[in-house]
Scaffold this motif. Structure first.
Motif, PDB file in Angstrom:
ATOM      1  N   UNK A   1       0.845  -1.201   0.000  1.00 32.39           N
ATOM      2  CA  UNK A   1       0.000   0.000   0.000  1.00 32.39           C
ATOM      3  C   UNK A   1       0.875   1.245   0.000  1.00 32.39           C
ATOM      4  N   UNK A   2       0.546   2.186  -0.910  1.00 31.34           N
ATOM      5  CA  UNK A   2       1.282   3.437  -0.983  1.00 31.34           C
ATOM      6  C   UNK A   2       1.166   4.266   0.276  1.00 31.34           C
ATOM      7  N   UNK A   3       0.069   4.135   1.005  1.00 30.56           N
ATOM      8  CA  UNK A   3      -0.121   4.885   2.245  1.00 30.56           C
ATOM      9  C   UNK A   3       0.939   4.518   3.275  1.00 30.56           C
ATOM     10  N   UNK A   4       1.381   3.276   3.234  1.00 35.96           N
ATOM     11  CA  UNK A   4       2.414   2.802   4.154  1.00 35.96           C
ATOM     12  C   UNK A   4       3.796   2.808   3.502  1.00 35.96           C
ATOM     13  N   UNK A   5       3.993   3.752   2.580  1.00 34.90           N
ATOM     14  CA  UNK A   5       5.285   3.884   1.929  1.00 34.90           C
ATOM     15  C   UNK A   5       5.595   2.777   0.944  1.00 34.90           C
ATOM     16  N   UNK A   6       4.572   2.134   0.401  1.00 34.80           N
ATOM     17  CA  UNK A   6       4.786   1.045  -0.548  1.00 34.80           C
ATOM     18  C   UNK A   6       5.122  -0.267   0.120  1.00 34.80           C
ATOM     19  N   UNK A   7       5.013  -0.327   1.428  1.00 35.13           N
ATOM     20  CA  UNK A   7       5.316  -1.559   2.163  1.00 35.13           C
ATOM     21  C   UNK A   7       4.036  -2.352   2.406  1.00 35.13           C
ATOM     22  N   UNK A   8       4.175  -3.452   3.141  1.00 40.81           N
ATOM     23  CA  UNK A   8       3.034  -4.324   3.407  1.00 40.81           C
ATOM     24  C   UNK A   8       1.924  -3.559   4.109  1.00 40.81           C
ATOM     25  N   UNK A   9       0.698  -3.853   3.713  1.00 42.65           N
ATOM     26  CA  UNK A   9      -0.478  -3.209   4.319  1.00 42.65           C
ATOM     27  C   UNK A   9      -0.836  -3.970   5.594  1.00 42.65           C
ATOM     28  N   UNK A  10      -0.530  -3.420   6.767  1.00 42.17           N
ATOM     29  CA  UNK A  10      -0.709  -4.181   8.010  1.00 42.17           C
ATOM     30  C   UNK A  10      -2.157  -4.347   8.447  1.00 42.17           C
ATOM     31  N   UNK A  11      -3.084  -3.620   7.825  1.00 42.97           N
ATOM     32  CA  UNK A  11      -4.474  -3.693   8.268  1.00 42.97           C
ATOM     33  C   UNK A  11      -5.264  -4.766   7.527  1.00 42.97           C
ATOM     34  N   UNK A  12      -4.633  -5.419   6.534  1.00 39.53           N
ATOM     35  CA  UNK A  12      -5.288  -6.510   5.824  1.00 39.53           C
ATOM     36  C   UNK A  12      -4.699  -7.843   6.279  1.00 39.53           C
ATOM     37  N   UNK A  13      -5.588  -8.784   6.586  1.00 35.50           N
ATOM     38  CA  UNK A  13      -5.173 -10.105   7.037  1.00 35.50           C
ATOM     39  C   UNK A  13      -5.633 -11.150   6.029  1.00 35.50           C
ATOM     40  N   UNK A  14      -4.708 -12.023   5.631  1.00 35.96           N
ATOM     41  CA  UNK A  14      -4.992 -13.064   4.644  1.00 35.96           C
ATOM     42  C   UNK A  14      -5.103 -14.420   5.344  1.00 35.96           C
ATOM     43  N   UNK A  15      -6.194 -15.141   5.086  1.00 36.53           N
ATOM     44  CA  UNK A  15      -6.370 -16.478   5.659  1.00 36.53           C
ATOM     45  C   UNK A  15      -6.952 -17.406   4.601  1.00 36.53           C
ATOM     46  N   UNK A  16      -6.547 -18.670   4.596  1.00 37.80           N
ATOM     47  CA  UNK A  16      -7.147 -19.632   3.654  1.00 37.80           C
ATOM     48  C   UNK A  16      -8.607 -19.894   4.028  1.00 37.80           C
ATOM     49  N   UNK A  17      -9.447 -20.100   3.030  1.00 37.39           N
ATOM     50  CA  UNK A  17     -10.810 -20.537   3.306  1.00 37.39           C
ATOM     51  C   UNK A  17     -10.763 -21.981   3.820  1.00 37.39           C
ATOM     52  N   UNK A  18     -11.862 -22.433   4.393  1.00 29.81           N
ATOM     53  CA  UNK A  18     -11.907 -23.808   4.897  1.00 29.81           C
ATOM     54  C   UNK A  18     -11.661 -24.824   3.786  1.00 29.81           C
ATOM     55  N   UNK A  19     -12.213 -24.560   2.610  1.00 32.37           N
ATOM     56  CA  UNK A  19     -12.005 -25.468   1.487  1.00 32.37           C
ATOM     57  C   UNK A  19     -10.544 -25.475   1.058  1.00 32.37           C
ATOM     58  N   UNK A  20      -9.915 -24.310   1.078  1.00 30.84           N
ATOM     59  CA  UNK A  20      -8.502 -24.211   0.719  1.00 30.84           C
ATOM     60  C   UNK A  20      -7.640 -24.991   1.713  1.00 30.84           C
ATOM     61  N   UNK A  21      -7.960 -24.881   2.980  1.00 25.53           N
ATOM     62  CA  UNK A  21      -7.184 -25.613   4.002  1.00 25.53           C
ATOM     63  C   UNK A  21      -7.224 -27.118   3.743  1.00 25.53           C
ATOM     64  N   UNK A  22      -8.370 -27.638   3.357  1.00 32.21           N
ATOM     65  CA  UNK A  22      -8.483 -29.067   3.096  1.00 32.21           C
ATOM     66  C   UNK A  22      -7.616 -29.487   1.918  1.00 32.21           C
ATOM     67  N   UNK A  23      -7.587 -28.663   0.867  1.00 30.62           N
ATOM     68  CA  UNK A  23      -6.751 -28.979  -0.285  1.00 30.62           C
ATOM     69  C   UNK A  23      -5.276 -28.927   0.101  1.00 30.62           C
ATOM     70  N   UNK A  24      -4.879 -27.911   0.844  1.00 33.61           N
ATOM     71  CA  UNK A  24      -3.492 -27.811   1.281  1.00 33.61           C
ATOM     72  C   UNK A  24      -3.087 -29.028   2.102  1.00 33.61           C
ATOM     73  N   UNK A  25      -3.951 -29.456   3.002  1.00 31.84           N
ATOM     74  CA  UNK A  25      -3.649 -30.630   3.820  1.00 31.84           C
ATOM     75  C   UNK A  25      -3.504 -31.879   2.956  1.00 31.84           C
ATOM     76  N   UNK A  26      -4.325 -31.993   1.910  1.00 31.36           N
ATOM     77  CA  UNK A  26      -4.265 -33.159   1.044  1.00 31.36           C
ATOM     78  C   UNK A  26      -2.945 -33.295   0.309  1.00 31.36           C
TER      79      UNK A  26
END
Length: 376
Positions: free
Chosen positions: A15-40
């Motif tokens: 994000x440009x607001x944070x000087x082009x660095x990581x946007x700390x206010x956004x959190x990324x998480x796998x969906x439940x379906x994604x977690x199952x595929x990753x585990x497989x």
């Protein structure tokens, strides 16, 4: 033997607001379906600031990546932890839809490789237009589709995004005015709703309410079913199961506003009509590449009353970005212009904040304006 893991792909939100660095206010998480595929496939997800990464087993036996034959993408939810994010983010104008019923969607189907925020990025959106075609409504897996009077019967289809496969279909008679959509067998992701041979809607299928997710990221990793449909820069597993690690980026621009200063002297003793507001930007360099760039302001001819006091008004001549740490990139000073009485002092000015803004006066297109009130 302890398994060793290597990165398969990463997702970062800058994000440009944070000087082009990581946007700390956004959190990324796998969906439940994604977690199952990753585990497989014995894959792991690890969150990072403003993003996350997926890891696969190094030299897995048998080779799990050679058996990667998923048709659906790996889906991740983006959650916003700052109610002011929309204020300091250049989201443009939402294309359509109710904000409480839609989210921002990003995927790696198209090859957007560009220099953004100071370095080469593999973007999940067109360069400089993070929200182009990103707004999609969310539909629950159990819903219905209203059919207008123009519908004369035919097929209602739900079509997948990457391979255009018909994922669900129903034949509907002419007098039907609504068709139930039971999509519980379909994985989370973006789909097209085709009614009678015409795309009526693009939507994101999810069991989560739109109000509980700011956005969604879909990564088509590749493998035997996906690799041949993806550009080389976009796939992380080729059709033979060979990994090619990538980092996918969402690059958000800071919102730019007109900065309007109201200079108020409650005592009424000082005349700031002979002052000028000057700015210097460390990031807006002159053509010689050395000297700092000038940020121009103009003083309005008329004064404006503020809480019973006369205020001198200065406005930036062009929009300026909102920044978390503006002092790192910008310096603003109110100083005598040499045409008034001697003895005037220079005043360092505060910076615009993302808390609120108004729209500029005058003709269209009107611009967002940050108002800063300075009592001297």
């Amino acid at each position: 033997m302890v398994a060793q893991y290597v990165a398969l792909f990463g997702i970062e939100c800058l994000h440009g607001y944070f000087g082009g660095k990581a946007c700390p206010v956004l959190t990324l998480t796998p969906t439940n379906e994604c977690r199952k595929v990753l585990e497989g496939y014995q894959m792991l997800f690890r969150a990072t600031a403003g993003g996350g990464a997926v890891y696969c087993v190094r030299e897995a036996q048998p080779d799990l990546l050679k058996r990667f034959d998923e048709a659906a993408p790996l889906t991740f939810t983006l959650t916003n932890n700052d109610p002011l994010l929309a204020n300091y983010t250049d989201i443009g104008l939402r294309d359509s839809g109710n904000p409480s019923e839609s989210i921002y969607y990003f995927d790696n189907i198209a090859d957007y490789h560009a220099d953004t925020l100071g370095r080469e990025q593999q973007l999940l959106h067109p360069p400089g237009r993070a929200f182009a075609n990103a707004v999609v409504p969310v539909r629950h897996k159990m819903s219905s589709c209203a059919l207008g009077p123009a519908f004369k019967g035919g097929d209602v289809k739900v079509i997948s995004t990457l391979d255009k496969h018909v994922a669900w279909q129903a034949s509907v008679s002419e007098n039907t005015r609504a068709v139930p959509l039971d999509l519980r067998s379909l994985p989370e992701g973006r789909y097209q709703l085709d009614v009678g041979g015409h795309v009526a809607l693009e939507f994101y299928l999810s069991d989560q309410l739109a109000t509980r997710q700011w956005g969604a990221v879909a990564i088509y990793a590749g493998g035997s079913l996906q690799a041949g449909l993806l550009p080389e820069n976009c796939r992380t597993i080729d059709n033979a199961g060979v990994p090619s690690p990538k980092t996918f980026t969402i690059a958000l621009d800071s919102r730019k506003t007109i900065w309007r200063y109201y200079i108020v002297d409650p005592t009424g003793k000082q005349d700031y009509g002979s002052y000028e507001l000057s700015g210097v930007s460390k990031t807006m360099a002159q053509p010689d590449g050395v000297s700092p760039g000038e940020v121009r302001f103009a003083r309005r001819a008329e004064m404006t009353p503020v809480n019973g006091h006369a205020a001198w008004v200065f406005e930036s001549q062009s929009p300026l970005p909102l920044l978390q740490c503006p002092a790192d990139e910008l310096s603003l000073t109110l100083r005598p212009n040499g045409k008034g009485p001697r003895g005037g002092r220079s005043i360092k000015l505060p910076y615009a904040q993302p808390g609120a803004f108004v729209m500029t006066d005058g003709t269209e297109p009107r611009l967002p304006c940050s108002e800063i009130f300075v009592y001297v």
